[in-house]
Write an enzyme that holds these catalytic residues in place. Structure first.
Site, PDB file in Angstrom:
ATOM      1  N   SER A  60       0.208  -4.176   3.503  1.00 54.10           N
ATOM      2  CA  SER A  60       0.485  -5.385   2.706  1.00 54.10           C
ATOM      3  C   SER A  60      -0.677  -6.361   2.678  1.00 54.10           C
ATOM      4  O   SER A  60      -0.569  -7.511   3.134  1.00 54.10           O
ATOM      5  CB  SER A  60       1.745  -6.052   3.228  1.00 54.10           C
ATOM      6  N   ARG A 106      -9.817  -7.615   1.026  1.00 52.05           N
ATOM      7  CA  ARG A 106      -9.979  -8.611   2.091  1.00 52.05           C
ATOM      8  C   ARG A 106      -8.694  -8.699   2.890  1.00 52.05           C
ATOM      9  O   ARG A 106      -7.638  -8.271   2.428  1.00 52.05           O
ATOM     10  CB  ARG A 106     -10.322  -9.982   1.516  1.00 52.05           C
ATOM     11  N   ASP A 108       3.585  -3.982   0.002  1.00 54.17           N
ATOM     12  CA  ASP A 108       5.018  -4.204   0.287  1.00 54.17           C
ATOM     13  C   ASP A 108       5.803  -4.603  -0.969  1.00 54.17           C
ATOM     14  O   ASP A 108       6.988  -4.254  -1.110  1.00 54.17           O
ATOM     15  CB  ASP A 108       5.247  -5.217   1.431  1.00 54.17           C
TER      16      ASP A 108
END
Ligand code: BGC
Length: 498
Positions: A177, A192, A230
């Site tokens: 996620s 990132r 997610d």
């Protein structure tokens, strides 16, 4: 004698006057301090205001950014990442699959037995493991080895009837996620970190390759067949159980949304058009930014001092990782400028992130007449004993201001998606309701946040349209969703179909 008595009386009277003057001065001082505290509260309230007009501007800006992010790489703060999920679960999925759900301070491993249309999810087992804080800022190898070791342990507990079919490799849906640029359904490089993770040697690396290497090191023979965010997992899980899910939103430690887009409406998609004509897009809306967002001095300072300054501005105003911290920052200012907790600033109050959102939520929901939950949280979490009821009431107000702003802004984001999909107007002949699947700790456990988000969305949509949109809690959709997508991308599928 008389003279002496008079003198004593004069001295006494002077002392009484002086004492009275001290009391008056103290009262004046404390009332001016209180006035300063109230001024800070009022300013916060004004700066955090989210009237409908402003929320509509935020929603429109979200829609505009969605278009820009779809049009070209880097065209918007919204990454609008292509998920490679062009077929959502149908219900036919069957067999034993694993899922690994990594996205916050805990990760979960799941084992799911799918029984096709007739039986659905036949059995599932899971284990939850917390990530030691030092691993969140360590090296890639340390983090993935830790996860793979937990997976190895979990695989070792496979019980009766929960083994893969003979001669088949175990398959895994990996819910990761964080923002990932996918290169296929089962590979992608990390753009990132967010949510307090900062492991520099993973950025730009293929996260599936990293996990696969770690699984090898820990002796786990398993293949990742789907890599999903997610939000994408929640969307897939939602479709499986709740029908016409058009989008999924996570309101948890972080925040994000995914939705189903027409593939032909994605100019930056260079692959062949999928047969379904659809593609799930991971918006990475946490990085949304707009001049319409009601930013305060506290948001700016929080961002500047964060691990990812300048990034995830919307997330920092909404999500569970940051709400408690915002409240702490306001209280700090009140302590410093209005001696809100006495002459000195309580030392613990100066510790960033010491006030967690679940504690904020507990204070916000305190219904006891003397606000005893607030009192005990102040004492236990911030080391501030003996607060007056008046002070505690102010704290509840601050929680309310910060939580309501986050909830209303997330409702505006959802309206932005609804507009992009053209579902903000009634269409003749369309009577199927559209479902938005929601998950995440904030949505699940912070009732006032959830209510405020739902009310605000209804108000923004208006009664007629609101009746066509259903917000549903998709409890743990992302884990099951990843297992379902692992199944629909199984390496054995063609074998089975032929
Ligand atoms: C991440 C998203 C994720 C969201 C919710 C954000 O910080 O960037 O990828 O979906 O948190 O977990």
């Amino acid at each position: 004698m008389r003279k002496a008595a008079v003198g004593a009386t004069v001295i006494c009277a002077a002392a009484v006057c002086a004492a009275a003057a001290v009391v008056v001065r103290q009262r004046m001082k404390s009332s001016s301090k209180w006035a300063r505290a109230m001024a800070i509260l009022k300013e916060l309230d004004e700066k955090c205001e989210t009237p409908l007009g402003k929320l509509r501007q935020v929603a429109d800006a979200m829609t505009v950014e969605m278009h820009a992010g779809l049009a070209s790489e880097g065209g918007s703060k919204l990454k609008m990442l292509i998920s490679y999920v062009d077929n959502l679960p149908t219900g036919d999925e069957h067999g034993l699959f694993y899922a690994l759900d990594l996205g916050g301070t805990n990760f979960r491993v799941l084992r799911v037995k799918l029984g096709g249309k007739e039986k659905g999810v036949v059995q599932q087992e899971f284990d939850e493991v917390s990530i030691p804080p030092e691993l969140m800022v360590g090296t890639s190898e340390e983090l993935f080895d830790y996860i793979a070791a937990a997976l190895a342990k979990f695989v070792a507990t496979e019980g009766e009837g929960l083994h893969p079919e003979p001669n088949r490799q175990r398959e895994l849906g990996f819910t990761f996620s964080f923002p990932v640029k996918q290169t296929s359904i089962a590979s992608g490089t990390l753009i990132r970190w967010t949510k307090g993770f900062s492991i520099e040697d993973t950025v730009g690396e293929d996260v599936v390759a990293e996990l696969t290497k770690a699984m090898k090191r820990k002796g786990v023979d398993m293949r990742v067949t789907a890599l999903v965010n997610d939000t994408v997992g929640t969307l897939a899980g939602g479709r499986y159980t709740k029908g016409n899910v058009i989008a999924a939103v996570i309101l948890g430690t972080g925040t994000n949304a995914a939705y189903v887009e027409r593939a032909s409406a994605i100019p930056k998609w260079h692959g062949p058009l999928p047969r379904s004509g659809e593609m799930v897009i991971n918006m990475e809306w946490g990085n949304f930014r707009s001049s319409h967002l009601p930013l305060t001095e506290y948001d700016i300072a929080l961002d500047e001092e964060s691990l990812n300054p300048g990034e995830q501005i919307y997330e920092k105003m909404i999500s569970g990782m940051y709400l408690g911290e915002m409240v702490r920052r306001v209280l700090c200012k009140m302590a410093e400028e209005a001696s809100f907790f006495g002459d000195t600033v309580p030392p613990k109050l100066k510790t960033p992130f010491i006030l967690r959102t679940p504690d904020m939520s507990a204070m916000h929901h305190d219904t006891s007449p003397d606000l005893k939950v607030v009192a005990s949280k102040l004492k236990d979490v911030l080391g501030i004993p003996n607060t007056s009821l008046k002070v505690r009431k102010v704290i509840v107000d601050i929680c309310d201001i910060i939580a309501s702003r986050g909830a209303c802004l997330s409702a505006a984001g959802i309206l932005g998606i609804i507009k992009k999909l053209g579902k903000d107007a009634l269409k003749q002949g369309e009577n199927q309701k559209s479902v938005i699947a929601l998950d995440g700790g904030l949505f699940e456990h912070y009732a006032k946040f959830r209510e405020c988000m739902e009310d605000s969305l209804k108000e923004l949509l208006g009664d007629e349209i609101a009746d066509t949109i259903v917000v549903e809690h998709s409890n743990d959709g992302s884990g099951i969703g990843a297992a379902l997508l692992a199944a629909s991308h199984s390496q054995y599928l063609e074998e089975e179909e032929s």
